[in-house]
Design a protein around this motif. Structure first.
Motif, PDB file in Angstrom:
ATOM      1  N   ALA A  85     127.822  64.708  44.635  1.00 37.47           N
ATOM      2  CA  ALA A  85     128.464  64.927  43.193  1.00 37.47           C
ATOM      3  C   ALA A  85     130.022  65.324  43.641  1.00 37.47           C
ATOM      4  N   SER A  86     130.255  66.009  44.701  1.00 29.41           N
ATOM      5  CA  SER A  86     131.519  66.637  45.171  1.00 29.41           C
ATOM      6  C   SER A  86     132.461  65.556  45.651  1.00 29.41           C
ATOM      7  N   ILE A  87     131.744  64.378  46.194  1.00 28.07           N
ATOM      8  CA  ILE A  87     132.621  63.336  46.779  1.00 28.07           C
ATOM      9  C   ILE A  87     133.366  62.655  45.885  1.00 28.07           C
ATOM     10  N   PRO A  88     134.789  62.265  45.970  1.00 22.72           N
ATOM     11  CA  PRO A  88     135.279  61.664  45.023  1.00 22.72           C
ATOM     12  C   PRO A  88     135.165  59.996  44.913  1.00 22.72           C
ATOM     13  N   GLY A  89     135.068  59.787  44.234  1.00 19.99           N
ATOM     14  CA  GLY A  89     134.614  58.191  43.966  1.00 19.99           C
ATOM     15  C   GLY A  89     133.396  57.597  44.224  1.00 19.99           C
ATOM     16  N   LEU A  90     132.359  58.642  44.247  1.00 17.03           N
ATOM     17  CA  LEU A  90     131.065  58.259  44.482  1.00 17.03           C
ATOM     18  C   LEU A  90     130.373  58.466  43.479  1.00 17.03           C
ATOM     19  N   LYS A  91     129.606  57.529  42.840  1.00 19.03           N
ATOM     20  CA  LYS A  91     129.001  57.565  41.686  1.00 19.03           C
ATOM     21  C   LYS A  91     127.389  57.811  42.279  1.00 19.03           C
ATOM     22  N   PHE A  92     126.621  58.783  41.659  1.00 23.99           N
ATOM     23  CA  PHE A  92     125.517  59.113  41.825  1.00 23.99           C
ATOM     24  C   PHE A  92     124.418  58.374  40.974  1.00 23.99           C
ATOM     25  N   LYS A  93     123.559  57.825  41.654  1.00 25.41           N
ATOM     26  CA  LYS A  93     122.407  57.066  40.645  1.00 25.41           C
ATOM     27  C   LYS A  93     121.245  57.627  40.993  1.00 25.41           C
ATOM     28  N   GLU A  94     120.433  58.407  40.208  1.00 26.99           N
ATOM     29  CA  GLU A  94     119.323  58.923  40.118  1.00 26.99           C
ATOM     30  C   GLU A  94     118.169  58.040  40.539  1.00 26.99           C
ATOM     31  N   LEU A  95     117.309  58.125  41.282  1.00 26.83           N
ATOM     32  CA  LEU A  95     116.334  57.447  41.760  1.00 26.83           C
ATOM     33  C   LEU A  95     115.061  57.838  41.036  1.00 26.83           C
ATOM     34  N   PRO A  96     114.443  56.787  40.420  1.00 28.81           N
ATOM     35  CA  PRO A  96     113.050  57.137  39.887  1.00 28.81           C
ATOM     36  C   PRO A  96     112.186  57.691  40.559  1.00 28.81           C
ATOM     37  N   GLU A  97     111.383  58.615  40.306  1.00 29.74           N
ATOM     38  CA  GLU A  97     110.289  59.144  41.099  1.00 29.74           C
ATOM     39  C   GLU A  97     110.894  59.716  42.417  1.00 29.74           C
ATOM     40  N   SER A  98     112.260  60.483  42.399  1.00 30.24           N
ATOM     41  CA  SER A  98     112.906  60.665  43.749  1.00 30.24           C
ATOM     42  C   SER A  98     111.910  61.713  44.288  1.00 30.24           C
ATOM     43  N   ASN A  99     111.082  62.396  43.898  1.00 31.57           N
ATOM     44  CA  ASN A  99     110.385  63.794  44.641  1.00 31.57           C
ATOM     45  C   ASN A  99     108.837  62.850  44.836  1.00 31.57           C
ATOM     46  N   TRP A 100     108.736  61.474  44.654  1.00 38.44           N
ATOM     47  CA  TRP A 100     107.185  61.181  45.014  1.00 38.44           C
ATOM     48  C   TRP A 100     107.365  60.722  46.506  1.00 38.44           C
ATOM     49  N   CYS A 101     106.389  61.326  47.226  1.00 37.37           N
ATOM     50  CA  CYS A 101     106.234  61.051  48.888  1.00 37.37           C
ATOM     51  C   CYS A 101     106.400  59.577  49.216  1.00 37.37           C
ATOM     52  N   CYS A 102     107.389  59.418  50.306  1.00 36.17           N
ATOM     53  CA  CYS A 102     107.488  58.223  50.760  1.00 36.17           C
ATOM     54  C   CYS A 102     106.510  57.525  51.771  1.00 36.17           C
ATOM     55  N   GLY A 103     105.467  58.589  52.104  1.00 33.33           N
ATOM     56  CA  GLY A 103     104.403  58.180  52.962  1.00 33.33           C
ATOM     57  C   GLY A 103     104.864  58.417  54.418  1.00 33.33           C
ATOM     58  N   SER A 104     105.736  59.058  54.734  1.00 33.39           N
ATOM     59  CA  SER A 104     106.108  59.382  55.979  1.00 33.39           C
ATOM     60  C   SER A 104     105.342  60.511  56.314  1.00 33.39           C
ATOM     61  N   ALA A 105     105.499  61.679  55.645  1.00 35.74           N
ATOM     62  CA  ALA A 105     104.680  62.667  55.655  1.00 35.74           C
ATOM     63  C   ALA A 105     104.244  63.489  57.166  1.00 35.74           C
ATOM     64  N   GLY A 106     105.036  63.645  58.129  1.00 35.08           N
ATOM     65  CA  GLY A 106     104.717  63.963  59.260  1.00 35.08           C
ATOM     66  C   GLY A 106     104.456  62.664  60.273  1.00 35.08           C
ATOM     67  N   ILE A 107     103.082  62.766  60.693  1.00 34.75           N
ATOM     68  CA  ILE A 107     102.606  61.540  61.234  1.00 34.75           C
ATOM     69  C   ILE A 107     101.420  60.953  60.178  1.00 34.75           C
ATOM     70  N   TYR A 108     101.531  60.885  59.084  1.00 37.60           N
ATOM     71  CA  TYR A 108     100.865  60.310  58.273  1.00 37.60           C
ATOM     72  C   TYR A 108     100.943  58.706  58.201  1.00 37.60           C
ATOM     73  N   ASN A 109     102.230  58.363  58.601  1.00 33.14           N
ATOM     74  CA  ASN A 109     102.193  56.822  58.880  1.00 33.14           C
ATOM     75  C   ASN A 109     101.446  56.225  59.925  1.00 33.14           C
ATOM     76  N   ILE A 110     101.280  57.309  60.789  1.00 35.56           N
ATOM     77  CA  ILE A 110     100.548  56.792  61.932  1.00 35.56           C
ATOM     78  C   ILE A 110      98.834  56.989  61.725  1.00 35.56           C
ATOM     79  N   THR A 111      98.454  58.113  61.028  1.00 35.51           N
ATOM     80  CA  THR A 111      97.261  58.364  60.940  1.00 35.51           C
ATOM     81  C   THR A 111      96.400  57.732  59.717  1.00 35.51           C
TER      82      THR A 111
END
Ligand code: SF4
Ligand code: SF4
Length: 436
Positions: free
Chosen positions: A343-369
């Motif tokens: 938010a401190s960066i001039p001219g940069l509009k912030f758009k909130e991501l729905p479920e921003s704190n929902w895991c992306c599936g990376s989780a360490g080596i979860y994407n491998i296991t």
């Protein structure tokens, strides 16, 4: 059948804390996927307690459950009773490994090679990085894909190939001097931790972090060779190796001379802040580990805490959204600070991501296991990114960064086309002030 040891040794109050209210259930990605109690935090804690009480044995089924869990700690944020799921999860996985219920030559070999050998020796990790860099820069990877070489490999290994990170042209020690000083008298003296994957794939983010710290009056100490923080080991049931790496980290820095130890990787930071607990039984290191914990700061947390300077120029992009690393938001509770940086960066509009704190599936080596579940979570994240309608997504963990890059590359035509870090955008804005 093997008898439990570590869960029994755990302070029983930790196992007893769960009051079965179920408030964590809707926040747990694996429970939401299956709706099975055993795939929920409450169900997993019940299994752990039953094992500690000798009502159940440590079995392969218990292991499967512990490895199906992402370790994302969303349940810990949701829990009104303050259940320490992180400790339960790490102890349960260590119990599984101690019981050797997962024996198998292939699994054993890869675990030994990665956890006991490569990630214990920084020079070896960089050697692996250099070999990979050569393989990628000579386009051998492209040729092997054209020749369908990976079709000859076991399916599980072939599936990993597209996820191999692009190795950076230079590693962190080739971009950052061991000591860098800001103009004028430094306000703070900090150490910068460069990470493992971050060093190999995103050394530019480490350079950006150093630049932002310098621009805010910090003298920056960056050791050329750094040990792994041990989070990979702790999350995969190798607590003794994690302790050994924690000791090496503590020995590597003169704690008294530092105001802070800065990390820019959410997963590492969450683990680094817990050395005090990890080494609480070590008479020589326990006290220093507690001091260590107080000095470890996520870079965004540090910037906000010390009142960072707002940039006068923009970062060259108009809109951004933010995906939260699980271990930054649930593990470290650093939620508002990366948003404040953006938010401190001039001219940069912030758009909130729905479920921003929902895991992306990376989780360490979860994407491998657990590739199937990992891909489902990635698909959900990409759909939410489409809803956010921002061309750029910022995140603050190399695992999430890679997962999003790979997901966006694979789906093609997505409205989001760049993955970056909040601190990188701040560094760009500072550079733009100088006309760079
Ligand atoms: S760590 Fe994540 S996946 Fe595991 S029980 Fe908690 S919310 Fe569910
Ligand atoms: S929210 Fe906490 S207390 Fe309630 S069921 Fe989940 S872990 Fe147990």
């Amino acid at each position: 059948m093997p008898q439990a040891k570590l869960l029994k040794e755990l302070d029983y109050s930790v196992l007893q804390q769960c009051m079965h209210c179920g408030m964590c259930l809707p926040t747990c990605p694996t429970y939401v996927e299956t709706k099975l109690e055993r795939n929920s935090p409450r169900g997993r804690i019940s299994l752990m307690r039953a094992i500690a009480d000798d009502e159940l044995e440590v079995t392969r089924a218990f292991s499967d459950e512990m490895y199906y869990c992402l370790g994302c700690l969303a349940c810990q944020t949701a829990c009104p009773a303050g259940v320490n799921y992180a400790e339960l999860f790490e102890t349960a996985r260590a119990e599984v490994e101690l019981a050797e219920v997962n024996d198998g030559m292939q699994r054993g070999f890869w675990r030994w090679l990665s956890l006991n050998v490569i990630f214990m020796h920084p020079w070896l990790l960089r050697l692996v990085g250099r070999v990979l860099r050569l393989y990628q820069s000579t386009k051998l990877d492209v040729l092997m894909r054209k020749l369908r070489f990976f079709g000859l490999m076991p399916k599980s290994l072939a599936a990993l190939e597209p996820q191999t990170p692009r190795i950076a042209e230079k590693f962190s020690h080739e971009l950052i001097l061991p000591v860098e000083s800001p103009p004028g008298k430094p306000k703070h003296r900090v150490a910068l931790l460069t990470g493992c994957v971050q060093d190999l794939a995103f050394s530019n983010i480490n350079r950006d972090t150093a630049d932002v710290l310098l621009a805010n009056g910090c003298e920056v100490i960056t050791l050329a060779s750094q040990h792994c923080c041990g989070s990979l080991h702790a999350h995969n049931g190798e607590l003794e190796l994690a302790r050994e790496l924690a000791r090496r980290q503590i020995d590597s820095l003169d704690l008294d001379s530092l105001d802070a130890i800065i990390t820019n990787a959410g997963g590492c930071g969450s683990h680094l802040k817990g050395y005090g607990h990890l080494l609480h039984g070590d008479p020589f290191y326990a006290a220093r580990a507690r001091v260590w914990d107080t000095k470890v700061k996520d870079v965004h947390e540090w910037l906000v805490q010390t009142g960072f300077r707002k940039p006068a120029a923009g970062a060259g992009i108009d809109e951004v959204t933010y995906h939260e690393s699980c271990h930054l938001c649930h593990g470290q509770k650093v939620v508002s600070q990366p948003r404040q940086v953006l938010a401190s960066i001039p001219g940069l509009k912030f758009k909130e991501l729905p479920e921003s704190n929902w895991c992306c599936g990376s989780a360490g080596i979860y994407n491998i296991t657990q590739p199937e579940q990992s891909q489902k979570l990635l698909k959900r994240k990409l759909e939410n990114l489409e809803l956010a309608k921002a061309p750029v997504v910022a995140t603050s963990n190399p695992g999430c960064h890679l997962q999003l890059v790979n997901g966006l590359k694979a789906c093609g035509g997505h409205s989001c086309h760049e993955v970056t870090q909040p601190v990188t955008l701040l560094a760009r804005a500072y550079r733009a002030e100088q006309g760079c």
